[in-house]
Design a protein around this motif. Sequence first.
Motif, short mmCIF file in Angstrom:
data_model
loop_
_atom_site.label_atom_id
_atom_site.label_comp_id
_atom_site.label_asym_id
_atom_site.label_seq_id
_atom_site.Cartn_x
_atom_site.Cartn_y
_atom_site.Cartn_z
N LEU A 35 20.10 -3.03 60.28
CA LEU A 35 18.81 -3.23 59.63
C LEU A 35 17.90 -4.09 60.50
O LEU A 35 18.24 -5.22 60.85
N VAL A 36 16.72 -3.54 60.82
CA VAL A 36 15.69 -4.28 61.54
C VAL A 36 14.46 -4.32 60.65
O VAL A 36 14.00 -3.28 60.15
N ALA A 37 13.92 -5.50 60.42
CA ALA A 37 12.75 -5.66 59.57
C ALA A 37 11.49 -5.79 60.43
O ALA A 37 11.50 -6.45 61.47
N ALA A 38 10.43 -5.15 59.98
CA ALA A 38 9.12 -5.27 60.62
C ALA A 38 8.33 -6.32 59.85
O ALA A 38 7.84 -6.06 58.75
N ASP A 39 8.27 -7.53 60.40
CA ASP A 39 7.51 -8.63 59.81
C ASP A 39 7.81 -8.80 58.32
O ASP A 39 8.90 -9.23 57.94
N GLY A 40 6.87 -8.43 57.43
CA GLY A 40 7.06 -8.61 56.00
C GLY A 40 8.21 -7.83 55.43
O GLY A 40 8.63 -8.09 54.28
N GLY A 41 8.77 -6.90 56.19
CA GLY A 41 9.99 -6.24 55.75
C GLY A 41 11.14 -7.22 55.62
O GLY A 41 12.10 -6.96 54.89
N GLY A 42 11.03 -8.37 56.32
CA GLY A 42 12.05 -9.40 56.16
C GLY A 42 12.08 -9.95 54.75
O GLY A 42 13.15 -10.31 54.23
N ASN A 43 10.92 -10.00 54.09
CA ASN A 43 10.88 -10.44 52.69
C ASN A 43 11.65 -9.47 51.80
O ASN A 43 12.37 -9.88 50.89
N LYS A 44 11.45 -8.16 52.07
CA LYS A 44 12.16 -7.14 51.30
C LYS A 44 13.67 -7.23 51.52
O LYS A 44 14.47 -7.07 50.59
N ALA A 45 14.07 -7.48 52.77
CA ALA A 45 15.50 -7.58 53.07
C ALA A 45 16.13 -8.70 52.26
O ALA A 45 17.18 -8.51 51.62
N ILE A 46 15.50 -9.86 52.25
CA ILE A 46 16.03 -10.99 51.50
C ILE A 46 16.00 -10.70 50.00
O ILE A 46 16.94 -11.03 49.25
N GLU A 47 14.92 -10.07 49.54
CA GLU A 47 14.81 -9.73 48.11
C GLU A 47 15.97 -8.88 47.65
O GLU A 47 16.48 -9.05 46.53
N TYR A 48 16.42 -7.94 48.51
CA TYR A 48 17.50 -7.03 48.14
C TYR A 48 18.85 -7.48 48.70
O TYR A 48 19.80 -6.69 48.74
N ASN A 49 18.93 -8.75 49.14
CA ASN A 49 20.19 -9.36 49.57
C ASN A 49 20.78 -8.71 50.82
O ASN A 49 22.01 -8.54 50.93
N TYR A 50 19.91 -8.34 51.76
CA TYR A 50 20.36 -7.86 53.06
C TYR A 50 19.90 -8.84 54.13
O TYR A 50 18.84 -9.45 54.03
N GLN A 51 20.71 -8.95 55.19
CA GLN A 51 20.37 -9.82 56.31
C GLN A 51 20.04 -8.94 57.52
O GLN A 51 20.90 -8.25 58.05
N PRO A 52 18.78 -8.90 57.96
CA PRO A 52 18.43 -8.08 59.11
C PRO A 52 19.00 -8.65 60.40
O PRO A 52 19.13 -9.88 60.54
N VAL A 53 19.33 -7.77 61.34
CA VAL A 53 19.79 -8.25 62.65
C VAL A 53 18.61 -8.77 63.46
O VAL A 53 18.79 -9.56 64.39
#
Length: 219
Positions: A35-53
């Motif tokens: 999982l790679v987050a694009a900026d604010g996608g990091g908020n979504k990752a944390i919201e859904y309990n995922y840790q982006p690389v």
Amino acid sequence: MSEVIVHRNGGVVLLGGGAVCPADLTHALQLAPCLVAADGGGNKAIEYNYQPVAVIGDMDSLSSNARDQIPAERIHRVAEQDSTDFGKCLRFVHADFFLAIGFTGRRLDHTLATLSYLAQNQGVPILLIGEEDLIFRAPPRFSMALPVGTRLSLFPFGAVQGRSQGLRWPIDGIALAPNGRVGTSNEVSGPVVLDLDGPCLILLPKSCFDQALAVVRGA
């Protein structure tokens, strides 16, 4: 910055800050567990309990809460404003294919920019997962076996000429263009074969995930 931030043999899920269906994200990560987050996608990752690389972008949308929960070495700020966060991810992440989710919905300008990148990147295997649709850039020639009656839309991002089999309304001899005639809301009438000359996006219902991914990956 010119180095590759993430390199994976296999698939990568790119997560944006737009509309995300949790079930779609879970399914995508089962197929591509990086999982790679694009900026604010990091908020979504944390919201859904995922840790982006990695989190990649200009960091104008990443919340302080997400920053506190994501290791600092995984946050990669790319300051230039000549590309979107989606474009930055495509530049700094190398993978066999991308499943992109969270890049539609909310702001229309962001959605349009994502579709533009999709249309420009011929040969980059990207499947965009939206609220209702799967979207990918059509290769010059491809075939699909889809249920009769399935909605299949073509949207040109430039001048497009094509030939079709298996569509209720054939496109042979029709000049498609974004400021002219487009090919939305067509329907499958049999085995689909499309030959397309020019940048064209294909939109399908999410029920066609396996078939769409096979085309994207050249299977």
